[in-house]
Scaffold this motif. Structure first.
Motif, PDB file in Angstrom:
ATOM      1  N   GLN A  61       6.576 -14.119   7.776  1.00  0.00           N
ATOM      2  CA  GLN A  61       6.095 -15.749   9.131  1.00  0.00           C
ATOM      3  C   GLN A  61       6.422 -15.625  10.113  1.00  0.00           C
ATOM      4  O   GLN A  61       5.788 -16.313  10.828  1.00  0.00           O
ATOM      5  CB  GLN A  61       7.211 -16.060   8.194  1.00  0.00           C
ATOM      6  CG  GLN A  61       7.089 -16.701   6.733  1.00  0.00           C
ATOM      7  CD  GLN A  61       8.397 -17.615   7.315  1.00  0.00           C
ATOM      8  OE1 GLN A  61       9.413 -17.219   7.327  1.00  0.00           O
ATOM      9  NE2 GLN A  61       8.527 -18.204   5.540  1.00  0.00           N
ATOM     10  N   HIS A  62       6.709 -14.830  11.056  1.00  0.00           N
ATOM     11  CA  HIS A  62       6.577 -13.928  12.313  1.00  0.00           C
ATOM     12  C   HIS A  62       5.275 -13.353  12.750  1.00  0.00           C
ATOM     13  O   HIS A  62       6.028 -11.992  13.502  1.00  0.00           O
ATOM     14  CB  HIS A  62       8.019 -14.391  12.588  1.00  0.00           C
ATOM     15  CG  HIS A  62       8.530 -15.503  12.734  1.00  0.00           C
ATOM     16  ND1 HIS A  62       9.542 -15.417  11.504  1.00  0.00           N
ATOM     17  CD2 HIS A  62       8.936 -16.214  13.460  1.00  0.00           C
ATOM     18  CE1 HIS A  62      10.279 -16.487  11.443  1.00  0.00           C
ATOM     19  NE2 HIS A  62      10.254 -17.297  12.893  1.00  0.00           N
ATOM     20  N   GLU A  63       4.098 -13.243  12.009  1.00  0.00           N
ATOM     21  CA  GLU A  63       3.313 -12.386  12.539  1.00  0.00           C
ATOM     22  C   GLU A  63       3.568 -10.692  12.463  1.00  0.00           C
ATOM     23  O   GLU A  63       2.842  -9.934  13.154  1.00  0.00           O
ATOM     24  CB  GLU A  63       2.985 -12.693  13.922  1.00  0.00           C
ATOM     25  CG  GLU A  63       2.996 -14.302  13.654  1.00  0.00           C
ATOM     26  CD  GLU A  63       1.853 -14.219  15.256  1.00  0.00           C
ATOM     27  OE1 GLU A  63       0.490 -14.559  15.780  1.00  0.00           O
ATOM     28  OE2 GLU A  63       2.975 -14.722  15.881  1.00  0.00           O
ATOM     29  N   VAL A  64       4.595 -10.581  11.790  1.00  0.00           N
ATOM     30  CA  VAL A  64       4.328  -9.011  11.311  1.00  0.00           C
ATOM     31  C   VAL A  64       3.679  -8.861  10.067  1.00  0.00           C
ATOM     32  O   VAL A  64       3.837  -8.852   8.594  1.00  0.00           O
ATOM     33  CB  VAL A  64       6.340  -8.614  10.805  1.00  0.00           C
ATOM     34  CG1 VAL A  64       5.837  -7.200  10.131  1.00  0.00           C
ATOM     35  CG2 VAL A  64       6.806  -8.374  11.646  1.00  0.00           C
ATOM     36  N   ASP A  65       2.693  -7.862  10.614  1.00  0.00           N
ATOM     37  CA  ASP A  65       1.512  -7.503   9.294  1.00  0.00           C
ATOM     38  C   ASP A  65       2.039  -6.647   8.649  1.00  0.00           C
ATOM     39  O   ASP A  65       2.362  -6.681   7.045  1.00  0.00           O
ATOM     40  CB  ASP A  65       0.604  -6.738  10.412  1.00  0.00           C
ATOM     41  CG  ASP A  65      -0.796  -6.537   9.015  1.00  0.00           C
ATOM     42  OD1 ASP A  65      -0.528  -7.536   8.010  1.00  0.00           O
ATOM     43  OD2 ASP A  65      -1.836  -6.345   9.082  1.00  0.00           O
ATOM     44  N   LYS A  66       1.987  -5.505   8.616  1.00  0.00           N
ATOM     45  CA  LYS A  66       2.857  -4.309   7.534  1.00  0.00           C
ATOM     46  C   LYS A  66       4.086  -3.409   8.433  1.00  0.00           C
ATOM     47  O   LYS A  66       4.576  -3.549   9.573  1.00  0.00           O
ATOM     48  CB  LYS A  66       1.468  -2.623   8.200  1.00  0.00           C
ATOM     49  CG  LYS A  66       0.355  -3.908   7.297  1.00  0.00           C
ATOM     50  CD  LYS A  66      -0.504  -2.306   7.638  1.00  0.00           C
ATOM     51  CE  LYS A  66      -1.605  -2.833   6.527  1.00  0.00           C
ATOM     52  NZ  LYS A  66      -3.008  -1.746   6.262  1.00  0.00           N
ATOM     53  N   LEU A  67       4.951  -3.246   7.511  1.00  0.00           N
ATOM     54  CA  LEU A  67       6.102  -2.368   6.964  1.00  0.00           C
ATOM     55  C   LEU A  67       6.166  -1.127   7.768  1.00  0.00           C
ATOM     56  O   LEU A  67       6.014  -0.819   6.500  1.00  0.00           O
ATOM     57  CB  LEU A  67       7.410  -3.195   6.884  1.00  0.00           C
ATOM     58  CG  LEU A  67       7.638  -4.983   6.719  1.00  0.00           C
ATOM     59  CD1 LEU A  67       9.004  -5.333   5.745  1.00  0.00           C
ATOM     60  CD2 LEU A  67       7.778  -4.798   8.492  1.00  0.00           C
ATOM     61  N   TYR A  68       6.346  -0.099   8.328  1.00  0.00           N
ATOM     62  CA  TYR A  68       6.763   1.195   7.880  1.00  0.00           C
ATOM     63  C   TYR A  68       8.076   1.610   8.292  1.00  0.00           C
ATOM     64  O   TYR A  68       9.002   1.261   8.760  1.00  0.00           O
ATOM     65  CB  TYR A  68       5.539   1.699   8.482  1.00  0.00           C
ATOM     66  CG  TYR A  68       3.953   1.984   8.991  1.00  0.00           C
ATOM     67  CD1 TYR A  68       3.395   2.196   8.157  1.00  0.00           C
ATOM     68  CD2 TYR A  68       3.747   0.276   9.626  1.00  0.00           C
ATOM     69  CE1 TYR A  68       2.162   1.995   7.615  1.00  0.00           C
ATOM     70  CE2 TYR A  68       2.367   0.004   9.528  1.00  0.00           C
ATOM     71  CZ  TYR A  68       1.445   1.174   8.666  1.00  0.00           C
ATOM     72  OH  TYR A  68      -0.351   0.880   8.578  1.00  0.00           O
ATOM     73  N   LYS A  69       8.529   2.984   7.995  1.00  0.00           N
ATOM     74  CA  LYS A  69       9.433   3.363   8.180  1.00  0.00           C
ATOM     75  C   LYS A  69       9.734   4.980   9.071  1.00  0.00           C
ATOM     76  O   LYS A  69       8.404   5.547   8.589  1.00  0.00           O
ATOM     77  CB  LYS A  69      10.403   4.094   6.813  1.00  0.00           C
ATOM     78  CG  LYS A  69      11.028   4.380   6.544  1.00  0.00           C
ATOM     79  CD  LYS A  69      11.944   4.683   5.366  1.00  0.00           C
ATOM     80  CE  LYS A  69      11.378   6.249   4.390  1.00  0.00           C
ATOM     81  NZ  LYS A  69      12.281   6.114   3.376  1.00  0.00           N
ATOM     82  N   VAL A  70      10.363   4.269   9.516  1.00  0.00           N
ATOM     83  CA  VAL A  70       9.870   5.539  10.571  1.00  0.00           C
ATOM     84  C   VAL A  70      10.611   6.714  10.335  1.00  0.00           C
ATOM     85  O   VAL A  70      11.617   7.364   9.478  1.00  0.00           O
ATOM     86  CB  VAL A  70      11.055   5.597  11.839  1.00  0.00           C
ATOM     87  CG1 VAL A  70      11.665   7.028  13.054  1.00  0.00           C
ATOM     88  CG2 VAL A  70      10.688   3.959  12.611  1.00  0.00           C
ATOM     89  N   GLU A  71       9.443   7.368  10.158  1.00  0.00           N
ATOM     90  CA  GLU A  71       9.140   8.827  10.002  1.00  0.00           C
ATOM     91  C   GLU A  71       9.531   9.630  10.117  1.00  0.00           C
ATOM     92  O   GLU A  71       9.033  11.582   9.612  1.00  0.00           O
ATOM     93  CB  GLU A  71       8.510   9.140   8.744  1.00  0.00           C
ATOM     94  CG  GLU A  71       9.003   7.992   7.300  1.00  0.00           C
ATOM     95  CD  GLU A  71       8.327   8.221   6.146  1.00  0.00           C
ATOM     96  OE1 GLU A  71       8.658   8.407   4.890  1.00  0.00           O
ATOM     97  OE2 GLU A  71       7.053   8.421   6.409  1.00  0.00           O
ATOM     98  N   LEU A  72       8.835  10.170  11.658  1.00  0.00           N
ATOM     99  CA  LEU A  72       9.001  10.913  12.611  1.00  0.00           C
ATOM    100  C   LEU A  72       7.336  11.778  12.653  1.00  0.00           C
ATOM    101  O   LEU A  72       7.796  12.757  12.951  1.00  0.00           O
ATOM    102  CB  LEU A  72      10.128  11.896  12.832  1.00  0.00           C
ATOM    103  CG  LEU A  72      11.167  10.900  13.643  1.00  0.00           C
ATOM    104  CD1 LEU A  72      12.584  12.302  13.142  1.00  0.00           C
ATOM    105  CD2 LEU A  72      10.683  10.758  14.953  1.00  0.00           C
TER     106      LEU A  72
END
Length: 612
Positions: A61-72
């Motif tokens: 709802q606040h314009e976050v398109d995709k989510l990723y996990k930090v994996e270095l």
């Protein structure tokens, strides 16, 4: 059940859902500082806490398109705006810097924002400057200090606090602890009295006092008054004991994470795994969470019969009665039936696993160590455990319990057990042994320092005067075991031979089958009874001092019966169950604030060095 009932006059707890709302609103505000569509990279250990604060729907709802996990590793995002929600770790900041420099080298323009939580450290800015990207990235802080896990459990969700502070001597999280207390004070009113023990506890207290003096003064009716701060290294014995209350056992076997647990097919009796929230909203769980495991099957069986009786009411109903039943009761009964099935499945699964590992023999050894009996037999059991490679963590746990309860190992035993362990589990664990020695968890007695408990009793058990004098001579050289002395002084280990009815527990020892009252909880009980440390001077001396008591400026009220206990370095579910029992006995309520939920496995894994 006995453990969930409480006195009618027990005070109501504050509403901690407000903490979630404040954290969510602040996070949304920070995300909106990067307007437009963006991809969000989240630290792995922030995924579960974040889900409890702002789930995927809210983020979208606040314009976050995709989510990723930090994996270095290399980023696959094609977005022109990247936002990173991370802990203030140098390795992660270097990875982000490399990503920015890689984009610049490729002529790729993007906007970058780092949101540090719970705070940003000076070292992070230094890294950004050194890597030449300080001007390319905007940074912010998300002051997410506390996650409410349940009505009476608050967590900072900082598992690294234990290793960083107690092993590495890194005090950067001290301010975070002080800020968490300051937040609670601002939102729920001042505390009247503060007690504590431990070096870190003292620093957190001082940090909080400084923030109080510098911050805005608010006059608010306090919702709890007394606060007790305790360092994890004040009591290492308790988290190293096997948990036998239901919630603790579930954590040991299935690993509870942010009050959520994943039950596999062996529990669900299907080919799917199910994630379940374990908190006071689960009525079945709430009634058995603090119970000794031996009582749980009987309760679940009775619960199943009661449920069946409730279902059977349908028979003989007319249409109107059936409508009322379906509208008012059926949904609740189905939900209760589903939860009951899961907890029965979990109990059966735990029973099978603990039988396989010869759990009763393991408990017997632990209890012998706590009581100081049959130490040679305990050592033989530990040697066999290591040789069979049953469980590396359990082997290490028993070694640490042996060392802590006996004030170190005799040189011949230490060298033999260490050599055997390294042969079984790998020479790289020399570093692990160094870590354990540094914390005093597993140490070798110096020559002539002390005797084992049973050997020191020889003079009392034989009539031969010469042997008696000889033993006394050795004992005079001995440095007393602090655990044994503390155990006697505080009556931590009930007298052997006494019957202990686990269905009707008489003290906090029930959480360890009547064998041991947790030192941490006993200290809290004693200090509250005495309204300070007066009369406990000998105890605090054996715990290396660092105790303190002070006023925090609040006023006494009915809130005195709600006590905040802050564990720095982690707290076990067994300790929480013990404090709930103590609260029930005293007509008060305990709120536990911890840097993280811990158990023997988590505590020891934090000290392992697995680099082969």
């Amino acid at each position: 059940m006995a453990q969930t009932e409480r006195r009618r006059d027990a005070p109501e707890l504050p509403d901690f859902s407000l903490l979630k709302r404040v954290a969510r609103d602040q996070l949304i505000f920070l995300l909106e500082q990067l307007p437009g569509s963006k991809d969000l990279f989240i630290d792995a250990d922030l995924m579960s806490p974040l889900d409890r604060i702002a789930n995927v729907t809210i983020l979208k709802q606040h314009e976050v398109d995709k989510l990723y996990k930090v994996e270095l590793k290399q980023v696959v995002s094609t977005s022109d705006q990247l936002c990173f929600l991370i802990r203030p770790r140098i390795q992660t900041v270097k990875w982000i810097s490399d990503l920015v420099n890689s984009d610049k080298a490729a002529g790729r323009f993007r906007r970058y924002k780092i949101i540090f939580t719970p705070q940003k450290f000076y070292a992070c800015d230094n890294i950004l400057e050194e890597q030449g990207v300080y001007g390319d990235i905007t940074t912010d802080e998300w002051n997410f200090y506390i996650l409410p896990l349940d009505d009476d459990i608050l967590s900072l969700e900082l598992p690294e606090f234990f290793r960083d502070n107690f092993l590495e001597g890194d005090q950067r999280w001290v301010t975070t602890g002080g800020s968490a207390l300051y937040l609670l004070q601002n939102m729920y009113g001042s505390f009247s009295k503060v007690y504590g023990i431990g070096r870190c506890a003292k620093m957190v207290y001082e940090s909080w006092r400084e923030q109080m003096e510098d911050g805005e003064k608010r006059i608010k009716q306090p919702e709890f008054a007394k606060v007790f701060l305790i360092d994890r290294d004040v009591d290492f014995v308790t988290p190293l004991c096997s948990q036998v209350v239901y919630e603790g056992l579930v954590d040991d076997i299935f690993r509870i994470k942010c009050s959520s647990v994943e039950f596999g097919p062996d529990v669900t009796s299907s080919d799917k795994s199910i994630k379940v929230m374990l908190n006071s909203q689960d009525k079945v769980f709430n009634e058995i969470r603090n119970e000794h495991f031996s009582n749980v099957f009987g309760f679940l069986s009775q619960k199943a019969k009661n449920l069946q009786t409730a279902y059977d009411k349908r028979r003989g109903m007319d249409i109107q009665q059936m409508k009322t039943f379906v509208a008012d009761e059926l949904k609740g009964l189905k939900q209760e039936h589903r939860l009951l099935s899961l907890h029965i499945g979990a109990s059966e699964s735990m029973m099978k696993k603990k039988t396989k590992q010869d759990f009763q023999e393991l408990l017997k050894t632990e209890h012998s160590l706590l009581e100081g009996f049959e130490i040679r037999a305990c050592i033989a059991y530990i040697q066999e455990h290591i040789s069979r490679q049953v469980s590396m963590i359990d082997s290490l746990r028993l070694l640490c319990l042996l060392s802590l309860t006996e004030n170190g190992l005799l040189s011949k035993d230490y060298r033999s057990l260490k050599s055997q362990f390294l042969q079984s589990y790998g020479i790289h664990h020399l570093l692990t042994f160094a870590n354990l020695r540094q914390l005093g968890l597993l140490v070798e007695q110096q020559s002539g320092e002390t005797l084992t408990v049973m050997e020191s009793k020889v003079g009392k058990l034989v009539n031969d005067k010469t042997v008696g004098k000889l033993t006394d001579a050795f004992s005079s050289l001995a440095k007393k075991s602090n655990f044994r002395a503390l155990s006697r002084k505080l009556a931590l280990v009930p007298k052997s031979g006494e019957e202990y009815d686990l269905r009707v527990p008489r003290d906090m020892a029930y959480i360890f089958s009547g064998a041991y009252i947790p030192l941490s909880c006993k200290l809290i009980e004693q200090v509250l009874e005495r309204d300070g440390w007066t009369g406990l001077e000998e105890v605090t001396r054996m715990l290396n001092g660092q105790e303190f008591a002070g006023s925090a400026g609040g006023h006494s009220s009915d809130a005195q019966r709600i006590i905040l206990v802050m564990f720095l370095g982690g707290c076990t579910y067994s300790e929480i169950s013990a404090l709930r029992f103590l609260g029930k006995e005293r007509g008060c309520r305990f709120i536990v604030v911890t840097t993280a939920i811990t158990n023997s496995a988590r505590l020891l894994e934090a000290l392992l060095e697995n680099r082969a």
